[in-house]
Design an enzyme around this catalytic site. Structure first.
Site, PDB file in Angstrom:
ATOM      1  N   ASP A  97      45.892  28.480  48.091  1.00 29.81           N
ATOM      2  CA  ASP A  97      45.224  29.468  47.236  1.00 29.81           C
ATOM      3  C   ASP A  97      46.014  30.773  47.180  1.00 29.81           C
ATOM      4  OD1 ASP A  97      43.378  27.482  47.250  1.00 29.81           O
ATOM      5  OD2 ASP A  97      41.844  28.588  48.367  1.00 29.81           O
ATOM      6  N   SER A 137      38.230  34.557  46.849  1.00 27.79           N
ATOM      7  CA  SER A 137      38.561  35.190  48.142  1.00 27.79           C
ATOM      8  C   SER A 137      40.069  35.415  48.269  1.00 27.79           C
ATOM      9  CB  SER A 137      38.036  34.352  49.313  1.00 27.79           C
ATOM     10  OG  SER A 137      38.579  33.054  49.288  1.00 27.79           O
ATOM     11  N   SER A 157      38.857  30.322  44.009  1.00 21.16           N
ATOM     12  CA  SER A 157      39.473  31.148  45.038  1.00 21.16           C
ATOM     13  C   SER A 157      39.399  32.647  44.770  1.00 21.16           C
ATOM     14  CB  SER A 157      40.923  30.717  45.251  1.00 21.16           C
ATOM     15  OG  SER A 157      41.102  30.560  46.611  1.00 21.16           O
TER      16      SER A 157
END
Ligand code: ADP
Ligand code: MG
Length: 381
Positions: free
Chosen positions: A168, A124, A122
């Site tokens: 996330d 992002s 993750s």
């Protein structure tokens, strides 16, 4: 070491001193494909992180610089739109803040991260959460952490088109050193559980592949689960998601040799397994916890059918190696990493033997990440 260097580079580029925020990547110990079934997940924030340096400007311009992409991009705060590139993960957050009525001005932002991109850790969400927290502090917005997580999640939905769950972003913001986060994906209530076993390491093996099946099969799984819920709901109207279903209901309401049965069995078992795994942690029984990771892998591979030959090979190879307590594929599937709990005394051998086996079977190198559980996002200076 990252923050002082980032501070210096920011000062060189923008001639002023920044505020620095760190937001980590995450792993998920157990609870896979349970989030969109309103079940539980058990993520943890890790040592690998995104760092963002920001300072205000006195016009409405935004300047973004990513050290990894070695690219400087300018934008106007009044004209934000996605461009199908890395800046979307930053500007999507700005867009969400503006849509929610927060007052922002222009700013300069420099970004760096040691989270491998696309490996399922993750990167992002770490970028989004770092940006969200940095702008919160920079413009004195006083946003609570849950709203920051939702802002980050919706930024990803609207600016990149990835319909990710909340796990996330939640893990990146709420994580705690030496703890996992038990997150109820229905209520968004969470609990920190200690996960601190000296002598046990968390090792990730990155297959380096992402099969194109991933997104279409993800949508298919969501539909299959919904179909299962409607079959169960005919007899048990109180069941509105697989979170509410029991194994007995699945057995009773869904034909046993069907694909839908397998999908629903897996999800119901995985939720139960996660709750039992939390009891293992409370009892300090990391061996029992590790065994459940192998069971999760088997469910994901055989019942939920989201594994792939590379992931199956990695789990199969470590299964009988001394010092391996547990292993499973992590994330949506069809590629990405496996997560392994390994005794430190055996970890070098496990890594060397698994790398050799992977190279021999798949003809490519395995990337290895040794990670540990670190604090969630925070302002550093
Ligand atoms: P992951 O599983 O790592 O989250 P994603 O495809 O969801 O993979 O997100 C990766 C994207 O996040 C990258 O393509 C890039 O756009 C953005 N990103 C991650 N790290 C950085 C970085 N250091 N600088 C700029 N953008 C980044
Ligand atoms: Mg991502």
């Amino acid at each position: 070491m990252i923050a002082p260097q980032l501070r210096q580079q920011f000062a060189d580029a923008f001639k002023c001193s920044p505020l620095i925020v760190r937001a980590p990547g995450r792993i998920n110990l157990i609870g896979e494909h349970t989030d969109y079934n309103e079940g539980f997940v058990l993520p943890a924030s890790i040592n690998l992180a995104s760092h963002v340096a920001v300072a205000r400007r006195n016009d409405g311009r935004i300047t973004l610089y990513s050290l990894e992409f070695n690219e400087r991009v300018e934008a106007d705060i009044d004209q934000l739109k996605p461009h199908n590139r890395w800046t979307d993960y930053v500007l999507g957050v700005v867009d969400q803040l503006l849509k929610r009525g927060y007052l922002l001005g222009g700013f300069n932002l420099m970004l760096t991260s040691d989270i491998p991109i696309g490996a399922g850790l993750s990167s992002s969400a770490a970028v989004e959460c770092a940006v969200a927290l940095a702008l919160d502090k920079l413009f004195d917005l006083n946003i609570d952490k849950l709203e920051l997580a939702l802002i980050a999640q919706h930024a990803e939905h609207q600016f990149t088109g990835t319909m990710c769950g909340i796990m996330d972003q939640f893990a990146s913001l709420f994580g705690r050193k030496d703890h996992v986060v038990k997150l109820d994906c229905r209520s968004l209530e969470h609990q920190h559980l200690p996960f601190n076993f000296p002598g046990i390491e968390i090792v990730l093996f990155d297959t380096g592949v992402k099969h194109t099946l991933a997104s279409s099969e993800y949508n298919t799984r969501r539909k299959e689960c919904a179909e299962g819920v409607s079959m169960i709901g005919k007899r048990y109207p109180q069941v509105s998601s697989l979170r509410d279903a029991t194994a007995a209901m699945v057995d009773e309401c869904i034909p046993i040799d069907s694909v839908i049965y397998n999908r629903c069995r897996y999800v119901v078992e995985e939720n139960e397994r996660l709750l039992a795994a939390c009891d293992d942690l409370k009892n300090g029984d990391i061996f029992a916890f590790g065994k459940k990771m192998f069971q999760t892998h088997s469910g994901l591979s055989n019942l939920y059918e989201v594994s792939c030959p590379e992931l199956d090979l990695l789990v199969e190879k470590v299964k009988d190696m001394p010092g391996v307590l547990g292993a499973r594929m992590m994330g949506g599937g069809f590629g990405g990493c496996t997560i392994n709990l390994v005794n430190s005394l055996n970890s070098e051998t496990v890594i060397n033997n698994t790398s050799a086996a992977y190279r021999e079977a798949m003809g490519k190198a395995l990337s290895i990440y040794r990670v540990w559980l670190s604090d969630g996002a925070s302002v550093l200076v």
